[in-house]
Design an enzyme around this catalytic site. Structure first.
Site, PDB file in Angstrom:
ATOM      1  N   HIS A   1       0.817  -1.212   0.000  1.00 55.62           N
ATOM      2  CA  HIS A   1       0.000   0.000   0.000  1.00 55.62           C
ATOM      3  C   HIS A   1       0.853   1.265   0.000  1.00 55.62           C
ATOM      4  O   HIS A   1       0.319   2.360  -0.199  1.00 55.62           O
ATOM      5  CB  HIS A   1      -0.940   0.002   1.200  1.00 55.62           C
TER       6      HIS A   1
ATOM      7  N   ARG B   1       6.553  -5.736   3.488  1.00 55.31           N
ATOM      8  CA  ARG B   1       5.318  -6.301   2.948  1.00 55.31           C
ATOM      9  C   ARG B   1       5.326  -6.063   1.441  1.00 55.31           C
ATOM     10  O   ARG B   1       5.302  -4.915   0.978  1.00 55.31           O
ATOM     11  CB  ARG B   1       4.076  -5.663   3.572  1.00 55.31           C
TER      12      ARG B   1
ATOM     13  N   ASP C   1      17.499  -9.386  -1.447  1.00 54.34           N
ATOM     14  CA  ASP C   1      18.855  -9.057  -1.902  1.00 54.34           C
ATOM     15  C   ASP C   1      19.352  -7.764  -1.265  1.00 54.34           C
ATOM     16  O   ASP C   1      20.555  -7.600  -1.026  1.00 54.34           O
ATOM     17  CB  ASP C   1      18.890  -8.919  -3.429  1.00 54.34           C
TER      18      ASP C   1
ATOM     19  N   GLU D   1      -6.548 -12.719   4.995  1.00 52.28           N
ATOM     20  CA  GLU D   1      -7.353 -11.509   4.806  1.00 52.28           C
ATOM     21  C   GLU D   1      -8.747 -11.765   4.252  1.00 52.28           C
ATOM     22  O   GLU D   1      -9.448 -10.808   3.898  1.00 52.28           O
ATOM     23  CB  GLU D   1      -6.611 -10.543   3.875  1.00 52.28           C
TER      24      GLU D   1
ATOM     25  N   ASP E   1      -9.115  -5.800   5.306  1.00 46.87           N
ATOM     26  CA  ASP E   1      -9.467  -6.597   4.134  1.00 46.87           C
ATOM     27  C   ASP E   1     -10.441  -7.703   4.497  1.00 46.87           C
ATOM     28  O   ASP E   1     -11.339  -8.039   3.710  1.00 46.87           O
ATOM     29  CB  ASP E   1      -8.208  -7.196   3.505  1.00 46.87           C
TER      30      ASP E   1
END
Length: 261
Positions: A51, A76, A90, A155, A181
């Site tokens: 988001h 996230r 990485d 969710e 959600d």
């Protein structure tokens, strides 16, 4: 990130030792907030690339600031984004939060994106920041990568129904319910309906010896979540900051009105 010098206890190790860890969720691109979290004594920071802005150049700045203050970073990623997961790891993220995990198969894909073979399918490289730019051995780099924390987000009503299978998937370390959600998926029912589904997911996580991560808006909510067994507390900093600013703004106006009276 592959370590050197004084051993760094990973979030996974600390959870295995029974520690309760507190972190903050950041959607605002600001390495200063990451530094402040480290100075304040938080255990980890979550950078939201679902988001929030999924800019890996900014993410690297956040990770560098976190490393300077000894605080771990979870990222996230978006739903089913193995390429972004690869870049985050990485760069040196301590783990990943995978949203919209609705089934055992989704959980397996999340684990696969988070780990090198034979645990997963992550592309191998030691020349990244996580591999100290090629200065560590492949064996040491793989050993360090095993400490990657994998969090599955539940969710939907379907996910809650399949929570035992999700939590029982090898390689899933923690379960996080996304209450917003989940409520939307259920058509915004009475709070007791969502609370019941959340409890079901949390019970499934604990039954499978997985950590429970909970997003909270306040200290009181954090304490309540810990009493209920949550090991990973995550403060929603957007809520915290807006609530604080509102209190300050309201306080200033009340004081001014009292002075005029």
């Amino acid at each position: 990130m592959t370590a050197r010098g004084t051993p760094h206890r990973s979030l996974k190790q600390r959870l295995a030792d029974g520690e309760r860890l507190r972190g903050i969720l950041l959607r605002l691109p600001s390495e200063t907030l990451v530094e402040m979290a480290g100075v304040a004594g938080f255990d980890y920071v979550v950078i939201d690339c679902e988001h929030g802005p999924a800019d890996t150049a900014l993410l690297q700045q956040h990770l560098t600031a976190a490393a300077a203050h000894g605080i771990d970073v979870l990222v996230r990623v978006g739903s089913a984004e193995p390429a972004l997961a690869l870049r985050c790891l990485d760069l040196g993220a301590a783990g990943l939060i995978h949203p919209h995990v609705d089934s055992r198969e989704d959980a397996r894909r999340a684990v696969a994106a988070s780990h090198y073979p034979p645990w997963g399918e992550r592309g191998f490289a030691t020349y990244s920041r996580a591999g100290r730019f090629g200065t560590v051995t492949a064996a040491d780099h793989v050993a360090a990568s095993r400490e990657t924390l994998v969090v599955a987000m539940v969710e939907t009503r379907r996910a809650c129904a399949d929570a035992a299978a999700i939590a029982g998937t090898q390689g899933v370390d923690a379960v996080l319910v996304g209450p917003a959600d989940l409520a939307a998926d259920c058509g915004f029912p009475e709070p007791c309906v969502v609370d019941g589904l959340i409890a079901r997911a949390h019970n499934a996580a604990r039954a499978n010896k997985r950590a429970v991560m909970t997003i909270v808006p306040t200290l009181d909510a954090a304490r309540a979540a810990e009493r209920q067994g949550a090991q990973l507390i995550l403060y929603n900093m957007a809520h915290v900051l807006v609530a604080t600013l509102r209190r300050l703004a309201s306080s200033d106006r009340t004081s001014a009105a009292e002075d005029l009276g």
